[in-house]
Design an enzyme around this catalytic site. Sequence first.
Site, PDB file in Angstrom:
ATOM      1  CG  ASP A 194      -2.024   1.162   1.255  1.00  0.00           C
ATOM      2  OD1 ASP A 194      -2.010   1.784   0.294  1.00  0.00           O
ATOM      3  OD2 ASP A 194      -2.147   1.376   2.130  1.00  0.00           O
ATOM      4  CD  GLU A 253      -4.899   1.462  -2.392  1.00  0.00           C
ATOM      5  OE1 GLU A 253      -4.927   0.482  -1.384  1.00  0.00           O
ATOM      6  OE2 GLU A 253      -4.989   2.704  -2.260  1.00  0.00           O
ATOM      7  CG  ASP A 294      -1.089   3.120   6.052  1.00  0.00           C
ATOM      8  OD1 ASP A 294      -1.083   3.759   5.326  1.00  0.00           O
ATOM      9  OD2 ASP A 294      -1.168   3.439   7.355  1.00  0.00           O
TER      10      ASP A 294
END
Lengths: 171, 171
Positions: free
Chosen positions: A7, A68, A141
């Site tokens: 992420d 992501e 996260d």
Amino acid sequence: MRVLGIDPGLTRCGVGVVEGEVGRPLRLVDVGVIRTPTGESTPQRLVHLERAIDAWLEEHRPQAVAVEQVFARSAVSTVMGTAQASGIAMVCAARRGLPVALHTPSEVKAAVSGNGRADKAQVGLMVTRILRLDAAPKPADAADALALAITHIWRGGARRRIEEALEKAGR
Amino acid sequence: MRVLGIDPGLTRCGVGVVEGEVGRPLRLVDVGVIRTPTGESTPQRLVHLERAIDAWLEEHRPQAVAVEQVFARSAVSTVMGTAQASGIAMVCAARRGLPVALHTPSEVKAAVSGNGRADKAQVGLMVTRILRLDAAPKPADAADALALAITHIWRGGARRRIEEALEKAGR
């Protein structure tokens, strides 16, 4: 299959390694957050991030990396740093010849919770259940990175099954 | 002082090396455009870009790198690729311990043409004059990279002169 989920972010970059196959319980291998010093320049922070991601790849030897997908639509001031961090994540993986998949936040939410608009708490809860953890990984996260890795294993597995079924039907 | 200017982009990344000092004629060392195959995935394209930028740094050994600052305000679909490319440019330079400066497009236009809202043609014309070239470097990304390097030399030189003057005044 072992997948590293990333992420991306400059201040906090979630990283999580998950192992498993579709239809069998998945296993948490490792999870964490890479932080880079806010006082340093962006180029210096990107170098920190690159070294840390390289260390995760080196230690855990994943077969694929799921990152992501970042969108420009958010007007947030951090979006450029996030995009730059995602570029570093992609290059670290691709340099080693690893396949890199991009998943959107709603794909990830839908995959782990069945709802593309799930909130952070719901995603954290589902990651906790799927990986049979005692508590949700913190910060968000870290949980998001695991959700990315889970999504990648499940989506990839589903795709392989469809391909196998089509192949069988074709015979 | 030798500066590599980089106008980041995935499809076309302008690169230009300029040498010189404030108050003396600047010299073009080399200029070009790095292109990455549009048919490849973004991670693969970023790896191509990284290798090409590394080759420019290796060949020309600049003392500083000037990268165009990317903003999120443009809703263009390419802005994420540009941001990722700029991240790669920064990391390539910072990894070698080179100072990296970010200059906004209007800073660059103002530095080379005196007008922060100059168009591409005006920037190309001024770069041609400043470096005493026969024709404007093409495509515009190449001229922009040279304009970045020129801006960096001039702004850095001006800053040094101010610092020297302040130091003298303080004595």
